[in-house]
Design a protein around this motif. Structure first.
Motif, PDB file in Angstrom:
ATOM      1  N   VAL A 193       0.837  -1.207   0.000  1.00  0.00           N
ATOM      2  CA  VAL A 193       0.000   0.000   0.000  1.00  0.00           C
ATOM      3  C   VAL A 193       0.871   1.256   0.000  1.00  0.00           C
ATOM      4  CG1 VAL A 193      -1.657   1.345   1.351  1.00  0.00           C
ATOM      5  CG2 VAL A 193      -1.961  -1.126   1.107  1.00  0.00           C
ATOM      6  N   ALA A 194       1.913   1.278   0.832  1.00  0.00           N
ATOM      7  CA  ALA A 194       2.789   2.445   0.915  1.00  0.00           C
ATOM      8  C   ALA A 194       3.541   2.675  -0.392  1.00  0.00           C
ATOM      9  CB  ALA A 194       3.771   2.273   2.065  1.00  0.00           C
ATOM     10  N   ALA A 257      -0.346   3.955   6.442  1.00  0.00           N
ATOM     11  CA  ALA A 257      -0.599   2.524   6.286  1.00  0.00           C
ATOM     12  C   ALA A 257      -0.334   1.769   7.583  1.00  0.00           C
ATOM     13  CB  ALA A 257       0.262   1.967   5.158  1.00  0.00           C
ATOM     14  N   SER A 258       0.776   2.078   8.246  1.00  0.00           N
ATOM     15  CA  SER A 258       1.111   1.380   9.489  1.00  0.00           C
ATOM     16  C   SER A 258       0.062   1.643  10.568  1.00  0.00           C
ATOM     17  CB  SER A 258       2.491   1.817   9.988  1.00  0.00           C
ATOM     18  OG  SER A 258       3.502   1.469   9.082  1.00  0.00           O
ATOM     19  N   LEU A 274     -11.985   3.352  11.621  1.00  0.00           N
ATOM     20  CA  LEU A 274     -10.695   3.442  10.940  1.00  0.00           C
ATOM     21  C   LEU A 274     -10.645   4.648  10.007  1.00  0.00           C
ATOM     22  CD1 LEU A 274      -9.667  -0.215  10.017  1.00  0.00           C
ATOM     23  CD2 LEU A 274      -8.794   1.236  11.837  1.00  0.00           C
ATOM     24  N   LYS A 275     -11.735   4.910   9.326  1.00  0.00           N
ATOM     25  CA  LYS A 275     -11.764   6.062   8.423  1.00  0.00           C
ATOM     26  C   LYS A 275     -11.602   7.351   9.210  1.00  0.00           C
ATOM     27  CE  LYS A 275     -14.501   8.257   4.800  1.00  0.00           C
ATOM     28  NZ  LYS A 275     -15.763   8.231   4.019  1.00  0.00           N
ATOM     29  N   MET A 347      -6.784   3.215  -0.144  1.00  0.00           N
ATOM     30  CA  MET A 347      -6.227   1.909  -0.502  1.00  0.00           C
ATOM     31  C   MET A 347      -6.185   0.962   0.690  1.00  0.00           C
ATOM     32  SD  MET A 347      -3.138   2.690  -3.151  1.00  0.00           S
ATOM     33  CE  MET A 347      -2.860   0.925  -3.224  1.00  0.00           C
ATOM     34  N   THR A 348      -5.841   1.496   1.859  1.00  0.00           N
ATOM     35  CA  THR A 348      -5.763   0.647   3.050  1.00  0.00           C
ATOM     36  C   THR A 348      -7.138   0.128   3.440  1.00  0.00           C
ATOM     37  OG1 THR A 348      -3.859   1.911   3.838  1.00  0.00           O
ATOM     38  CG2 THR A 348      -4.978   0.514   5.428  1.00  0.00           C
ATOM     39  N   LEU A 349      -8.126   1.010   3.468  1.00  0.00           N
ATOM     40  CA  LEU A 349      -9.480   0.587   3.835  1.00  0.00           C
ATOM     41  C   LEU A 349     -10.048  -0.384   2.812  1.00  0.00           C
ATOM     42  CD1 LEU A 349     -11.029   3.940   5.123  1.00  0.00           C
ATOM     43  CD2 LEU A 349     -10.035   2.060   6.447  1.00  0.00           C
ATOM     44  N   ARG A 350      -9.758  -0.158   1.563  1.00  0.00           N
ATOM     45  CA  ARG A 350     -10.253  -1.077   0.531  1.00  0.00           C
ATOM     46  C   ARG A 350      -9.633  -2.453   0.693  1.00  0.00           C
ATOM     47  NH1 ARG A 350     -10.043  -0.078  -6.045  1.00  0.00           N
ATOM     48  NH2 ARG A 350     -11.176  -1.990  -6.620  1.00  0.00           N
TER      49      ARG A 350
END
Length: 359
Positions: A193-194, A257-258, A274-275, A347-350
């Motif tokens: 992701v990063a 991301a972390s 999280l969002k 991207m992370t949530l997806r």
């Protein structure tokens, strides 16, 4: 016990390296002298046409040759330098200096500083390993690999005339991101992701900056500081924009991301929480990282700006001549930072929802 052994080996290697660089004059082709005695013969106050005051110092120097056929013999010479040290340097005892012969007289032309470089290098490595441990070691390895990649790319561009600098910069950016993030975080989802976030944010920010340049016809950008380049200055500047914003963008991408991956492991983690957490973290780091990037670019122009101001150059001319390119670099990096936050969050949530880590 193992850490103490590693630390002892590190200290021994650092001490030996420092001792070697302090006594390695034999391996230099240029004559080197160790300053033994310094006597101030005369000090004169000088004032230029802009009323800037300085002090011109005449020193009588006694030194000892450290290499060559005269090794071990003494040498005396007169050294003249200013207190400001703008274009010269004053000598002190125990200094090692490179010597050159001009009009039959020896004179010091440069200070030998390799031992200072070695000391700073081992200090940096030591603190990096002490604070980062294993991660610090991998960071050091990635730094070395990136330096080699950069050196190879510059050497290739200088030696050949048919290689695109922009293409080299793009390939370097991809290599830098992959090497840096994989070496620190390994092959993991947050690393992927990063990596994608860093590359997308960097290239989109570059596109935005180029559109701004085209819209404004690059008015306000003064390329005079690049006038000594033998290659197209605009191409070099754009390549620098690609490489220059990577560090801050990678930092933001990996932080986002972390943080989100760590929060996703909590038992009460939901998509909404999280969002919200990601947006809060993004707002907190956006201002600080942008300020760091801005000050990092601007600080390099401070010495030249002081020279302009001390010579009564108007402030608007001083700023436009020295800060226009730095401001453009900071702007490109800041756009990348701002873009990296929502891209990384999305991207992370997806990924987490697709893998059903959160709902």
């Amino acid at each position: 016990m193992k850490k103490w052994i590693i630390a002892s080996i590190f200290l021994v290697v650092a001490s030996l390296s420092l001792a070697f660089t302090w006594n390695n004059a034999t391996y230099y082709d240029k004559p080197i002298v160790k300053v033994q005695e310094v006597t101030v013969v005369e000090e004169e106050t000088i004032v230029d046409s802009y009323r800037n005051e300085d002090h011109l110092v005449t020193q009588q120097i006694v030194g000892e040759w450290q290499n060559g056929k005269k090794k071990g013999k003494q040498v005396e010479w007169t050294h003249i330098a200013s207190r400001s040290g703008a274009a010269d340097f004053l000598l002190k005892e125990r200094m090692h200096v490179f010597m050159e012969r001009h009009q039959g007289e020896w004179m010091a032309v440069q200070v030998k500083r390799d031992h200072v470089v070695v000391l700073a290098m081992f200090g940096f490595i030591g603190f990096l390993l002490l604070v980062g441990g294993k991660q610090g070691m991998f960071s050091l390895i990635s730094f070395g690999v990136n330096v080699l990649l950069l050196y190879g790319a510059i050497h290739l561009y200088v030696q050949t005339n048919n290689v695109s600098l922009i293409a080299l910069a793009i390939m370097l950016a991809i290599c830098f991101v992959v090497v840096s993030l994989v070496s620190v975080s390994g092959l993991s989802p947050k690393t992927y992701v990063a990596i994608v976030t860093s590359l997308v944010a960097t290239f989109v920010s570059l596109g935005v900056v180029l559109l701004i340049f085209a819209w404004t016809n690059e008015r306000g950008l003064n390329y005079e500081e690049m006038q000594f380049l033998s290659r197209p200055y605009r191409t070099v500047f754009i390549a620098g924009l690609i490489i220059g914003s990577l560090g801050a963008v990678m930092d933001v991408a990996m932080t986002m991301a972390s943080t989100l991956f760590e929060l996703a492991e909590q038992p009460n983690a939901t998509l909404a929480r999280l969002k919200g957490a990601g947006e809060e973290v993004g707002r907190d780091i956006m201002g600080t990282i942008t300020s760091i990037l801005f000050f990092a670019y601007m600080s390099g122009s401070v010495p030249v700006m002081l020279l302009y101001v001390m010579n009564d150059v108007p402030l608007n001319y001083t700023f436009s001549m020295n800060l226009s390119l730095e401001f453009a670099r900071a702007l490109a990096g800041s756009i990348g930072i701002v873009l990296a936050i929502p891209i990384s969050l999305h991207m992370t949530l997806r990924y987490l929802t697709r893998k059903k880590v959160i709902t």
